[in-house]
Design an enzyme around this catalytic site. Structure first.
Site, short mmCIF file in Angstrom:
data_model
loop_
_atom_site.label_atom_id
_atom_site.label_comp_id
_atom_site.label_asym_id
_atom_site.label_seq_id
_atom_site.Cartn_x
_atom_site.Cartn_y
_atom_site.Cartn_z
N ASP A 111 -32.90 30.50 -31.95
CA ASP A 111 -32.39 30.85 -30.84
C ASP A 111 -31.40 31.66 -30.82
OD1 ASP A 111 -31.90 31.12 -28.19
OD2 ASP A 111 -31.35 28.98 -27.88
N ASN A 144 -33.46 35.42 -24.58
CA ASN A 144 -33.82 35.77 -23.16
C ASN A 144 -33.94 37.20 -23.13
OD1 ASN A 144 -31.23 36.92 -23.19
ND2 ASN A 144 -30.20 34.65 -22.61
N PHE A 146 -31.93 39.57 -22.02
CA PHE A 146 -30.88 40.31 -22.45
C PHE A 146 -30.52 40.15 -23.76
CE2 PHE A 146 -26.27 39.79 -23.65
CZ PHE A 146 -25.84 40.96 -23.32
N THR A 180 -37.79 33.97 -23.54
CA THR A 180 -37.77 32.84 -22.51
C THR A 180 -37.59 32.89 -21.15
OG1 THR A 180 -35.33 32.41 -23.01
CG2 THR A 180 -36.84 31.37 -24.41
N THR A 227 -30.92 23.07 -22.41
CA THR A 227 -32.27 23.36 -22.20
C THR A 227 -32.90 24.43 -23.24
OG1 THR A 227 -31.51 25.00 -20.56
CG2 THR A 227 -32.53 23.07 -19.81
N GLY A 228 -31.99 25.52 -23.82
CA GLY A 228 -32.32 26.32 -24.77
C GLY A 228 -32.67 25.56 -26.08
N ASP A 229 -31.70 24.66 -26.33
CA ASP A 229 -31.93 23.87 -27.47
C ASP A 229 -33.30 23.10 -27.49
OD1 ASP A 229 -29.53 24.67 -28.40
OD2 ASP A 229 -28.51 23.28 -26.97
#
Length: 307
Positions: A111, A144, A146, A180, A227-229
């Site tokens: 990530d 994401n 960006f 994502t 949440t990303g993890d």
């Protein structure tokens, strides 16, 4: 066959961020997880106060050397997330490259945490390390919009742009790319977010094929940490179980996210009371309570295959 993951991520005593967001769901799904804590904090930084320590690159090397000395450094996956230090990130790359030499089939899931909504929230000097060193050795990345734009230098204002950006990321190294979240207009209405994924495969004859998918996921009016993890860990797990089917892997992954987030927001509102906005402690992910959904998620988010 046992599948072993080396997870190098942050750790908090209270709540679910980094290794705690990744390890429990991966273990529930049958993975053996070895965790190295890139930071060790009392809680995540969304609280008013936090205390703790940051692991240096030298300390990371010492821990890895200890694993090697005991000859227990045989891994199938490496998983990494947030870090703020360039030397630490470069050490991670060295470790991944060494592990890949030992096991050419090792999959590195990254990530690439750089920022969101047009601004960076890590030091600027991490950007060239991610672009030139990390992404080229990664197999699966979960930026994401960006971050995807930053890494490729191309803006996304249409689905066609997003596909081109994912192709540029493929050319940098990773075979699987999932954006994502994006600002693209959702077909289901403005209460949804658009995510996109792309996966390259090599056919037996050596030629390449690419599967691309689009997923629209419901927005939630709250700020969650971890949440990303969780997302990266679930994509690791479900691409392992469905290695040639990104559509199913994404449906499983996004559905797990939906169930965990809905359970969390319902519980947070119950604690906060009518008309009151939940606090960071109340919005800690309800991970243990979501065990059944992690193991066998009811599919609530369907992916569409796009050209």
């Amino acid at each position: 066959m046992e599948c072993r993951v080396l997870s190098i991520q942050s750790h908090v005593v209270r709540g679910y961020v980094g290794n705690k967001s990744a390890s429990f769901p991966l273990q529930v799904l049958g993975f053996e997880v070895d965790s190295i804590n890139s930071v060790q904090f009392s809680n995540h930084t969304g609280y008013s106060h936090w205390k703790g320590q940051v692991l240096t690159a030298d300390e990371l090397q010492v821990l890895y050397e200890g694993i090697k000395l005991n000859n227990v450094h045989q891994y199938d996956y490496v998983l990494t997330g947030y870090t703020r230090d360039t030397s630490f990130l470069e050490m991670v790359v060295d470790i991944v490259q060494e592990l890949k030499r030992a096991n050419p089939n090792l999959v590195y899931v990254c990530d690439p945490v750089l920022g969101d909504h047009g601004s960076m929230y890590v030091p600027q000097n991490l950007y060239p390390v991610y672009k030139n060193k990390v992404v080229p050795v990664a197999d699966i990345i979960t930026p994401n919009q960006f971050e995807a734009e930053l890494l490729t230098g191309k803006n996304i204002s249409s689905q066609k742009d997003a596909v081109e950006v994912m192709d540029l990321l493929h050319a940098m190294g990773p075979d699987t790319v999932v954006i994502t979240s994006s600002d693209l207009p959702p077909r289901l209405g403005d209460r949804f977010l658009v995510s996109l994924g792309s996966q390259r495969h090599v056919r037996p004859d050596g030629s390449r094929t690419t599967q691309r998918v689009r997923i629209e996921v419901p927005k939630v009016d709250a700020v969650f940490v971890g949440t990303g993890d969780l997302f990266a860990a679930m994509l690791l797990a479900w691409t392992h179980h469905y290695p040639n089917d990104l559509k199913t892997a994404c449906e499983k992954t996004f559905s797990v996210m939906h169930h965990v987030i809905q359970r969390t927001i319902s519980y947070a509102h119950e604690l906060a009371g009518p008309g009151r906005r939940p606090s960071p402690p109340q919005l800690e992910l309800r991970m243990i309570q979501s065990k059944a959904d992690i193991e066998d998620p009811a599919i609530v988010t369907e992916a569409t295959v796009i050209s």
